[in-house]
Scaffold this motif. Sequence first.
Motif: not given
Length: 788
Positions: A299-313, A392-403
């Motif tokens: 299986r391939h080893p990967f290095i994956i760098k994320y830079r994600t922009g989000v709003t407060n909601d 974690n950064v937003l202080g938001m429930d992780r399921v609600e963030l996904r929703r």
Amino acid sequence: MDVPNTRFLQPRAEEKHLHQIGKPLVRTDVKGKSEGRTRYAGDYVMPNMLHAVVLRAPMASATLKHIDVTRARALPGVACILTASDITAHDAATDLPGQTGRKRLNTDNQILVRTRVRYHGEPLALIAADTRAIAEQARSMIEFELEPLEGVYDPEDALKPGAPIVQSHDNIVSSHKVRKGDIEKAFADADHIIENTYRTQFIEHAFLEPEVGLAWVDENEVVNIRVSTQVIEHFRTIAEAIGVAHNRVRILGALVGGGFGGKEDITVEVYLALLALATRRPVKMVYSREDSWFGHGKRHPFIIKYRTGVTNDGRITGSSIDIIADAGAYVFLSPYVLLYCVLASPGPYRVDNLHVDAVAVATNNMFTSAFRGFGACQAAIAHEQQMDEIANVLGMDRVELRRVNYLKKGDPIATGFCVESEVWTEQCVDQAMQALGNKTPARGALKIGQGVAAYQQSYGRLTMMHDTSECWVGIEMDGTVVVRSGVTDIGAGQGSALCQIAGELLGVPLGSTVIYNSDSAVTPLAGTSTASRALYMTGMACKTAASALRERLIKRAAQELGVQPEHIDLANSKAFIVDQPEEFISLKELVGHCARDGIHRSELAQFNAPFTDPIDSETGQGRVHPDYVYGAQAIEVAVDTDTGEVTVLKSVAAHDIGQCINRAAVEGQIEGGTAMGIGYALSEELIYKNGQLMTPSFSEYLIPTAEDTPLEHTSIILESRSGLGPFGAKGIGEPALTPVAPAVANAVADAIGVRVLDFPVTPEKILKVLTDARFQRLTPAGEEGSAG
């Protein structure tokens, strides 16, 4: 693992129309396996048979100065020793196994080392002798000299100017990119930008049955190879490698004792063909477990760098993702694994502004290739940990963030393609978390954490490959059914599923169907048992053939029973009037009428996947796969903060598989995927030091045992019946694995309050991040600290 629970989440209103589909029937292969009568490739023997072994290079980067086999050839009982100078064979193709609809990439690799050794374990010579012991002794008598060459063992180092070249002119063996929307504006509109880098490791397939095969040349000068493989269509590639016509190589696939992608590429087949041609005797090659570490891609080893922009909601405004994959010494399937990772990198979320740059890089490590999950696993490990970090950064429930961010049916995915089937990610996540229940109480140093991960996983091969599959279905004079298909059965019940589909449509019990499969010369070519495609592609070919036969049977039965065809059904070896089931004709009698009337009692069908052009190379936009599976995994762990030990307490898997064919088989895939994913997350790692394998046995490479599997497991099976496969089926072979490892990682982070960013999440790494976190809390503000 305790006896698992299984739940169906929606009314099965259509079930009354299905007599076998969706039932947990005993598979056709179970009796032979349970009684020990099933013959695997290693069980076959022939008179006058030779035993073969491989001599491998003990260095990862070197020049072969000379090799001398004189003493070894003189050993009594040695029949043949081949080195590169003894064969006129071409290089062996490593691209697009089994594929005929598209020109291959020019990425062939040398069969035996001519001059340059590129990885630890690369084959130098083949030895065939009267016994394995003699072959091994002869191997030890071969004299050779290797001159070390500077190698490169880190993909980031391999990209630097002046790095030793392994492949191509710059070590880049493949690159892909996505340009969608306006990434700069997306980041300008974001309230937060979260950046993290995730790393995954080399891992081994660890199948029960190592690579094995038996080859002989028959009276028609055909090279026959009985082999454990996922791809019988390799016969063409083997023929081209050894310089004979395609019809002079025949692959007879045996039941496979585990594949997971590790038997998708050619393994022992070319070696066996060369030795059988050279000796004119049957030749058997069985890899030892130690040989198997070097015998197939990892299986391939990967290095994956994320830079994600989000709003407060919690809305994702955009994502910039950089991906580096370690291809190892040869290309194999790296271009496609990389593409799958790119496509899956945003996860099952709508990201309208997306910028992805991805490269697969050659190193002097072991080559990497297909593995269950095929790039989407590595992507899920990254995108699901990133989602929890955003929460974690937003202080938001992780399921609600996904929703807030879920893809919906009809939304464009990373490549702009709009998914046409149901996207039930939200239902899967909600049901998985609900079933997981409340946290088990913590006790002292034992901390409890829960994690969830969602995914998007393709089923079916790349649409640019123009994939096809054939199947033959016939009904005998006594009303029993025969299925013929080239499909390889890799342990998941591929053959039994075809019998169940044919039996459903022709009204014949599963026990009255039989399948002949995996013979490249006499069974219709079905394509590879890879990419979660077998049920989709070969299942649809079988359904098409059986449906045509069903139509003819029903038409003749309607004539006999004096009603219109739409009033006839087939079940329990009878044709009957739906509203008057006591009015029937037996299938045996019906087939007799068909025979007397000259009605054709068999059908050969071909099913074609969607055919497309390649995606746009500059934007990455276009259709890549036929369709996608969506689902989720929820995990609860206990982490001992004194020792770093992790125990998986509870596991819930929820997948929309479209339609079950055999419920018991689906459950088996989910449970096996869960165990494999736990190993991926917590313990499994092939460690290479300067290209040398440092974990060459199961004493160092730690796969989960029964004691490491969850104490409680529940499988939740959703059936949207929206897939492209038979009866609306999707796939489950790969999806069962994809969300497990990130769910475990998220559960560990939830338990200890800090994250291990590089896999596997071992006790040593857990203790280190806990120590680092405590040190940071103790360091006064404004002072720089060091973990030491």
